[in-house]
Design a protein around this motif. Structure first.
Motif, PDB file in Angstrom:
ATOM      1  N   LEU A 118       3.479   1.845  -3.208  1.00 32.51           N
ATOM      2  CA  LEU A 118       1.459   2.089  -3.993  1.00 32.51           C
ATOM      3  C   LEU A 118       1.205   3.624  -4.536  1.00 32.51           C
ATOM      4  CD1 LEU A 118      -0.791   1.813  -6.655  1.00 32.51           C
ATOM      5  CD2 LEU A 118      -2.550   0.943  -4.480  1.00 32.51           C
ATOM      6  N   THR A 145      -7.413  -2.630  -0.946  1.00 36.82           N
ATOM      7  CA  THR A 145      -6.023  -1.145  -0.334  1.00 36.82           C
ATOM      8  C   THR A 145      -6.347  -0.636  -1.704  1.00 36.82           C
ATOM      9  OG1 THR A 145      -4.094  -1.164   0.599  1.00 36.82           O
ATOM     10  CG2 THR A 145      -4.328  -2.742  -0.840  1.00 36.82           C
ATOM     11  N   ASP A 146      -6.455  -1.002  -2.891  1.00 33.27           N
ATOM     12  CA  ASP A 146      -6.580  -0.701  -3.362  1.00 33.27           C
ATOM     13  C   ASP A 146      -7.251   0.339  -4.300  1.00 33.27           C
ATOM     14  OD1 ASP A 146      -4.207  -2.085  -4.231  1.00 33.27           O
ATOM     15  OD2 ASP A 146      -5.450  -3.325  -6.559  1.00 33.27           O
ATOM     16  N   ARG A 147      -8.584   0.128  -3.336  1.00 31.34           N
ATOM     17  CA  ARG A 147     -10.292   0.966  -3.775  1.00 31.34           C
ATOM     18  C   ARG A 147      -9.608   2.297  -3.089  1.00 31.34           C
ATOM     19  NH1 ARG A 147     -13.789   3.654  -3.697  1.00 31.34           N
ATOM     20  NH2 ARG A 147     -15.780   3.336  -4.870  1.00 31.34           N
ATOM     21  N   SER A 152       0.833  -1.050   0.255  1.00 30.22           N
ATOM     22  CA  SER A 152      -0.133   0.114   0.045  1.00 30.22           C
ATOM     23  C   SER A 152       0.520   1.099   0.227  1.00 30.22           C
ATOM     24  CB  SER A 152      -0.902  -0.492   0.932  1.00 30.22           C
ATOM     25  OG  SER A 152      -2.235  -1.008   1.481  1.00 30.22           O
ATOM     26  N   VAL A 179      -6.730   4.493  -4.575  1.00 29.96           N
ATOM     27  CA  VAL A 179      -7.229   5.360  -5.108  1.00 29.96           C
ATOM     28  C   VAL A 179      -8.143   6.662  -5.110  1.00 29.96           C
ATOM     29  CG1 VAL A 179      -6.669   3.866  -7.358  1.00 29.96           C
ATOM     30  CG2 VAL A 179      -8.845   3.875  -6.207  1.00 29.96           C
ATOM     31  N   VAL A 229      -9.965   1.036 -12.630  1.00 29.98           N
ATOM     32  CA  VAL A 229     -10.143  -0.042 -11.904  1.00 29.98           C
ATOM     33  C   VAL A 229     -11.212  -0.739 -11.665  1.00 29.98           C
ATOM     34  CG1 VAL A 229      -8.432   1.111  -9.983  1.00 29.98           C
ATOM     35  CG2 VAL A 229     -11.436   0.759  -9.494  1.00 29.98           C
ATOM     36  N   ALA A 254     -12.301  -4.017  -6.123  1.00 32.96           N
ATOM     37  CA  ALA A 254     -11.053  -4.230  -6.372  1.00 32.96           C
ATOM     38  C   ALA A 254     -10.001  -4.764  -4.587  1.00 32.96           C
ATOM     39  CB  ALA A 254     -10.716  -3.095  -6.974  1.00 32.96           C
ATOM     40  N   ASP A 270      -1.020  -4.152  -9.843  1.00 34.85           N
ATOM     41  CA  ASP A 270      -1.091  -4.385  -8.052  1.00 34.85           C
ATOM     42  C   ASP A 270      -0.773  -5.991  -8.374  1.00 34.85           C
ATOM     43  OD1 ASP A 270      -1.386  -6.267  -6.057  1.00 34.85           O
ATOM     44  OD2 ASP A 270      -3.432  -4.192  -5.409  1.00 34.85           O
ATOM     45  N   LEU A 306      -5.781   1.121 -13.394  1.00 34.01           N
ATOM     46  CA  LEU A 306      -4.525   0.654 -11.899  1.00 34.01           C
ATOM     47  C   LEU A 306      -5.474  -0.722 -12.313  1.00 34.01           C
ATOM     48  CD1 LEU A 306      -3.043   0.256  -9.389  1.00 34.01           C
ATOM     49  CD2 LEU A 306      -4.169   0.917  -8.397  1.00 34.01           C
ATOM     50  N   TRP A 307      -4.636  -1.508 -12.049  1.00 35.34           N
ATOM     51  CA  TRP A 307      -5.427  -3.075 -12.404  1.00 35.34           C
ATOM     52  C   TRP A 307      -4.566  -4.062 -12.075  1.00 35.34           C
ATOM     53  CZ3 TRP A 307      -9.646  -3.073 -14.412  1.00 35.34           C
ATOM     54  CH2 TRP A 307     -10.754  -3.831 -15.032  1.00 35.34           C
ATOM     55  N   PRO A 308      -5.352  -5.543 -11.922  1.00 36.82           N
ATOM     56  CA  PRO A 308      -4.622  -6.078 -11.129  1.00 36.82           C
ATOM     57  C   PRO A 308      -4.009  -7.500 -11.390  1.00 36.82           C
ATOM     58  CG  PRO A 308      -6.812  -7.119 -10.883  1.00 36.82           C
ATOM     59  CD  PRO A 308      -7.106  -5.816 -11.551  1.00 36.82           C
TER      60      PRO A 308
END
Length: 424
Positions: free
Chosen positions: A110, A136-138, A107, A141, A129, A133, A219, A188-190
């Motif tokens: 990121l 942590t990503d949500r 995190s 961002v 995204v 998601a 990620d 931003l994509w996994p």
């Protein structure tokens, strides 16, 4: 697969012929009734490599014997300790050594990457995204959008699943990028979607985003140590990941970061810290920041040497095995798991993860027929007999046979226990 290949006898033969079978002995297993637990949770926390304790002890001994001189003494001195993992990390993710660094946590990395690669304008404020998601990503961002004075209600674009199993097609990703392209600052994509286990074509997503003038980052928490990656060739601006899942570096392990070599120049905006300063002049303590070229220029503080030690132990095993061989075994393990579920317990479990091996890694996400109550009952039964997966609300059990330490017989054991619980 034929009936003959779905027998336990065949699984035993596969295990006996497995060229990676000796690696299992390099890990410590939780015990259940005096036997190794059937552990399928490498997607949450990998097992401890036996070599990790010695690596940590070595650092403790250096501290005890050398104190501050440990920074400057010997080939494993702390001043350059993070460089000991640079080459194996680069191999693991398909990057140049200067493009990777082990630092911080996912995190934190990121946010540091978004300081440099999310540069919103009034015309391009948006981040794209996937819907659902990882939190942590949500959170990251949304907070970055607000920090820059924009509104997540309009500037956080979430691509919804378009398949019945909850996965997202490449066509849906392409439509979203093209539709919102003129407003996109960042995609931003996994590498792998954590709930469904779906893997994505990172090179294609990069090309789509860059064609629209957007930066792109990934990620890779569920992809590193799981998929064959080619970050340099795929061309993303950055990627971040953790090492406590498939890379087996321990709970809260120091994380990893990739910055493409085209960004090795010093003029990118960033949050700076002294360990990112060029090593040749770092200890002159001058006020001007001169970043180290490459990913190491995003470091902030001294490397956490005690946390890097278990990572060294694990990466040595990846070097010994080689990711191509691990990936080959992984595809076989997961294919066997899928085939056994379809053949023996289709009335109990539904596979949500794509069947195409190119669209998945180790993990299968399994929906338990009958809803949450049935799902929890099965999950708790499996725990009680020493078979550990992990639970995702409302009705999904994730099972990830990991090629470093799981056997083909383990996969049979899981399905047999599901049968026993269901009375089949």
């Amino acid at each position: 697969m034929t009936d003959a290949t779905l027998t336990r006898l065949h699984a035993t033969a596969l295990d006996a012929a497995d060229p990676l079978r000796a690696l299992r002995a390099e890990f410590l297993f939780p015990q259940h009734n005096g036997r190794d637990q059937a552990y399928f949770v490498g997607n949450s926390l990998g097992l401890q490599p036996r070599g990790a304790r010695a690596m940590v002890q070595q650092v403790l001994d250096q501290w005890a014997q050398l104190a501050v001189e440990g920074h400057f003494t010997g080939p494993e001195q702390w001043l350059t300790y993070h460089e000991l993992v640079r080459e194996p990390l680069a191999q693991l993710v398909g990057a140049l050594p200067a493009e990777v660094v082990a630092m911080n946590t996912l995190s934190v990395n990121l946010h540091l990457m978004m300081v440099s690669f999310y540069r919103p304008t009034r015309e391009r404020p948006a981040i794209l995204v996937e819907a659902g998601a990882f939190p942590t990503d949500r959170h990251a961002v949304e907070s970055q959008i607000r920090f820059h004075g924009f509104d997540p209600a309009t500037d956080l674009i979430e691509v919804q699943p378009d398949a019945e199993d909850g996965t997202v097609s490449m066509a849906a990703i392409e439509r979203a990028i093209e539709t919102h392209g003129p407003r996109l600052a960042l995609v931003l994509w996994p590498g792998i979607q954590y709930r469904t286990g779906q893997a994505f074509d990172l090179g294609r997503i990069t090309r789509l985003a860059r064609a629209q003038g957007a930066n792109v980052g990934f990620d890779l928490a569920h992809a590193v140590g799981n998929l064959l990656l080619s970050l340099h060739d795929d061309g993303a601006d950055f990627a971040v990941w953790c090492h406590y899942k498939y890379v087996n570096a321990g709970p809260g392990a120091v994380a990893g970061c990739f910055v493409h070599e085209r960004h090795a120049r010093a003029d990118l905006p960033r949050f700076a810290g002294w360990w990112g300063h060029d090593r040749e002049s770092r200890f002159r303590m001058a006020p001007e920041f001169v970043p180290t070229p490459g990913a190491e220029g995003w470091q902030l503080s001294n490397p956490p040497v005690l946390a890097l030690a278990p990572l060294r132990a694990s990466l040595a095993l990846f070097e010994r095995a080689g990711m191509p061989a691990l990936r080959q075994k992984s595809e076989q393990l997961t294919a066997l798991l899928e085939a056994l579920i379809h053949a023996r317990v289709p009335q109990v479990l539904q596979v949500l993860t794509p069947a195409d091996p190119a669209q998945r890694g180790c993990q299968l996400s399994l929906r338990v027929v009958g809803g949450r109550a049935q799902g929890r009952a099965l999950f708790e039964y499996l725990q009680s007999v020493g078979v550990l997966g992990d639970w995702r609300e409302p009705d999904v059990i994730r099972i990830a046979p990991t090629p470093l330490y799981n056997r083909f017989a383990d996969v049979h054991h899981f399905v047999e226990e599901v049968e026993h619980w269901a009375g089949l």
